[in-house]
Scaffold this motif. Structure first.
Motif, PDB file in Angstrom:
ATOM      1  N   UNK A 160      31.085  33.791  27.616  1.00 48.06           N
ATOM      2  CA  UNK A 160      31.065  35.231  26.995  1.00 48.06           C
ATOM      3  C   UNK A 160      32.411  35.700  27.180  1.00 48.06           C
ATOM      4  N   UNK A 161      33.097  35.779  28.278  1.00 53.36           N
ATOM      5  CA  UNK A 161      34.641  36.463  28.487  1.00 53.36           C
ATOM      6  C   UNK A 161      35.449  35.771  27.442  1.00 53.36           C
ATOM      7  N   UNK A 162      35.418  34.219  27.316  1.00 56.34           N
ATOM      8  CA  UNK A 162      36.226  33.894  26.550  1.00 56.34           C
ATOM      9  C   UNK A 162      35.816  33.925  24.884  1.00 56.34           C
ATOM     10  N   UNK A 163      34.919  34.588  24.484  1.00 51.55           N
ATOM     11  CA  UNK A 163      34.594  35.000  23.380  1.00 51.55           C
ATOM     12  C   UNK A 163      33.632  34.453  22.357  1.00 51.55           C
ATOM     13  N   UNK A 164      33.026  33.300  23.179  1.00 52.99           N
ATOM     14  CA  UNK A 164      31.891  32.806  22.464  1.00 52.99           C
ATOM     15  C   UNK A 164      30.750  32.721  23.451  1.00 52.99           C
ATOM     16  N   UNK A 165      29.951  33.559  23.288  1.00 54.99           N
ATOM     17  CA  UNK A 165      28.836  33.751  24.032  1.00 54.99           C
ATOM     18  C   UNK A 165      27.780  33.012  23.622  1.00 54.99           C
ATOM     19  N   UNK A 166      26.621  32.777  24.567  1.00 56.46           N
ATOM     20  CA  UNK A 166      25.569  31.923  24.518  1.00 56.46           C
ATOM     21  C   UNK A 166      24.461  32.409  23.701  1.00 56.46           C
ATOM     22  N   UNK A 167      24.232  31.708  22.550  1.00 56.08           N
ATOM     23  CA  UNK A 167      23.021  32.176  21.617  1.00 56.08           C
ATOM     24  C   UNK A 167      21.682  32.466  22.496  1.00 56.08           C
ATOM     25  N   UNK A 168      21.220  33.531  22.368  1.00 55.14           N
ATOM     26  CA  UNK A 168      19.941  33.884  22.951  1.00 55.14           C
ATOM     27  C   UNK A 168      20.176  34.538  24.421  1.00 55.14           C
ATOM     28  N   UNK A 169      21.370  34.707  24.747  1.00 52.38           N
ATOM     29  CA  UNK A 169      21.701  35.272  26.113  1.00 52.38           C
ATOM     30  C   UNK A 169      21.448  36.867  26.112  1.00 52.38           C
ATOM     31  N   UNK A 170      20.370  37.300  26.834  1.00 51.71           N
ATOM     32  CA  UNK A 170      20.102  38.870  26.621  1.00 51.71           C
ATOM     33  C   UNK A 170      20.855  39.657  27.795  1.00 51.71           C
ATOM     34  N   UNK A 171      21.724  39.051  28.424  1.00 51.28           N
ATOM     35  CA  UNK A 171      22.526  39.541  29.293  1.00 51.28           C
ATOM     36  C   UNK A 171      24.072  39.784  29.126  1.00 51.28           C
ATOM     37  N   UNK A 172      24.626  38.534  28.443  1.00 52.25           N
ATOM     38  CA  UNK A 172      25.887  38.765  28.161  1.00 52.25           C
ATOM     39  C   UNK A 172      26.446  38.579  26.804  1.00 52.25           C
ATOM     40  N   UNK A 173      25.499  38.213  25.840  1.00 51.85           N
ATOM     41  CA  UNK A 173      25.801  38.152  24.414  1.00 51.85           C
ATOM     42  C   UNK A 173      25.178  39.669  23.837  1.00 51.85           C
ATOM     43  N   UNK A 174      26.333  40.304  23.263  1.00 43.52           N
ATOM     44  CA  UNK A 174      26.022  41.764  22.790  1.00 43.52           C
ATOM     45  C   UNK A 174      25.247  41.662  21.839  1.00 43.52           C
ATOM     46  N   UNK A 175      25.001  40.742  20.819  1.00 41.59           N
ATOM     47  CA  UNK A 175      24.238  40.496  19.791  1.00 41.59           C
ATOM     48  C   UNK A 175      22.905  40.685  20.129  1.00 41.59           C
ATOM     49  N   UNK A 176      22.531  39.933  21.283  1.00 43.65           N
ATOM     50  CA  UNK A 176      21.203  39.631  21.856  1.00 43.65           C
ATOM     51  C   UNK A 176      20.804  40.678  22.734  1.00 43.65           C
ATOM     52  N   UNK A 177      21.682  41.282  23.482  1.00 52.12           N
ATOM     53  CA  UNK A 177      21.382  42.587  24.093  1.00 52.12           C
ATOM     54  C   UNK A 177      20.832  43.770  23.348  1.00 52.12           C
ATOM     55  N   UNK A 178      21.247  43.894  22.243  1.00 51.96           N
ATOM     56  CA  UNK A 178      20.835  44.923  21.084  1.00 51.96           C
ATOM     57  C   UNK A 178      19.288  44.537  20.508  1.00 51.96           C
ATOM     58  N   UNK A 179      19.249  43.097  20.696  1.00 49.12           N
ATOM     59  CA  UNK A 179      17.779  43.093  20.061  1.00 49.12           C
ATOM     60  C   UNK A 179      16.666  43.434  20.771  1.00 49.12           C
ATOM     61  N   UNK A 180      15.722  43.678  20.138  1.00 54.76           N
ATOM     62  CA  UNK A 180      14.667  43.870  20.808  1.00 54.76           C
ATOM     63  C   UNK A 180      13.604  42.839  21.267  1.00 54.76           C
ATOM     64  N   UNK A 181      13.070  42.670  22.379  1.00 50.31           N
ATOM     65  CA  UNK A 181      12.233  41.441  22.755  1.00 50.31           C
ATOM     66  C   UNK A 181      13.044  40.469  23.441  1.00 50.31           C
ATOM     67  N   UNK A 182      12.353  39.425  23.668  1.00 50.96           N
ATOM     68  CA  UNK A 182      13.075  38.261  24.362  1.00 50.96           C
ATOM     69  C   UNK A 182      13.480  37.117  23.757  1.00 50.96           C
ATOM     70  N   UNK A 183      14.589  36.754  23.791  1.00 54.45           N
ATOM     71  CA  UNK A 183      15.025  35.073  23.261  1.00 54.45           C
ATOM     72  C   UNK A 183      15.208  34.246  24.148  1.00 54.45           C
ATOM     73  N   UNK A 184      14.700  32.846  23.862  1.00 53.24           N
ATOM     74  CA  UNK A 184      15.126  31.927  24.694  1.00 53.24           C
ATOM     75  C   UNK A 184      16.831  31.493  24.590  1.00 53.24           C
ATOM     76  N   UNK A 185      17.299  31.518  25.816  1.00 58.71           N
ATOM     77  CA  UNK A 185      18.776  31.241  25.861  1.00 58.71           C
ATOM     78  C   UNK A 185      19.135  29.604  25.551  1.00 58.71           C
ATOM     79  N   UNK A 186      19.868  29.610  24.854  1.00 59.55           N
ATOM     80  CA  UNK A 186      20.412  28.237  24.315  1.00 59.55           C
ATOM     81  C   UNK A 186      21.516  27.455  25.552  1.00 59.55           C
TER      82      UNK A 186
END
Length: 218
Positions: A160-186
């Motif tokens: 995440x710090x390097x600029x390529x956060x993990x898909x589905x990461x509700x803690x460190x990927x801003x796209x998924x932090x904003x999403x409602x509900x839970x997603x399975x981290x890839x």
């Protein structure tokens, strides 16, 4: 719950941990790997974050526990992960070196200056295996990660710090932090290699991610 046994002898137990199952008991009191596997003796050698699935090794006696723990501390236990990240790294392969500090109150870690009290060095290597363009998430990349140290949420924080956060990461990927509900981290523990405590032969075990999005893009 049935846990896939990859290998077992008198000294070691190698299994595939399903996502969402904790490695050991926690404050939730949910079923965990130690209680499900239910062996007379089971030593936890290394951990995977609760949302992460993949290959793990457990010790079946104290001698093995001591031997493998030393292998971990001396960085002789090899761990390789597969992950799908949002974006594509500028370089197809490289090494990330950071200093991380665990934020216990919110169960997260962050990249800090090396002189920060409580900071620990974190090192990983990565290699881009393939990239695909998607309508919803833009470019997604399948990456292999070789973990050199074992810090709290290390892969998630560093990528995440390097600029390529993990898909589905509700803690460190801003796209998924904003999403409602839970997603399975890839993020998946794909391979583990180590010396057998008695046979002294080099053991190599793998586990593949489930056939679901976004893994099935690749």
């Amino acid at each position: 719950m049935n846990i896939k046994i990859i290998f077992e002898d008198k000294d070691i137990l190698v299994v595939e941990k399903p996502p969402k199952v904790p490695c050991q008991s926690d404050k939730t009191s949910d079923d965990n790997m130690m209680s499900i596997l239910n062996r007379p003796y089971l030593g936890l050698i290394h951990r995977l974050d609760r949302p992460v699935g993949g290959v793990m090794v457990y010790a079946k006696n104290e001698k093995t526990n001591s031997f493998l723990s030393k292998e971990v501390s001396s960085r002789r236990l090899y761990k390789e992960y597969l992950t799908v990240v949002c974006g594509k790294p500028e370089n197809n392969e490289g090494e990330l070196k950071d200093y991380l500090k665990k934020l216990r109150t919110i169960n997260m870690s962050k990249v800090v200056d090396e002189k920060t009290p409580g900071a620990k060095e974190a090192i990983l290597e990565y290699k881009v295996l393939e990239s695909k363009d998607t309508e919803e998430y833009g470019t997604l990349s399948l990456i292999k990660v070789i973990l050199k140290t074992g810090r709290h949420h290390q892969i998630r924080v560093q990528l995440s710090n390097a600029g390529f956060p993990i898909w589905g990461d509700n803690k460190y990927n801003k796209t998924f932090v904003k999403k409602k509900g839970w997603t399975q981290i890839a993020l998946w523990a794909y391979r583990i290699r180590f010396n057998h405590p008695k046979e002294k032969q080099y053991m190599d075990f793998t586990s593949m991610p489930y056939d679901e999005y976004p893994w099935n893009l690749f």
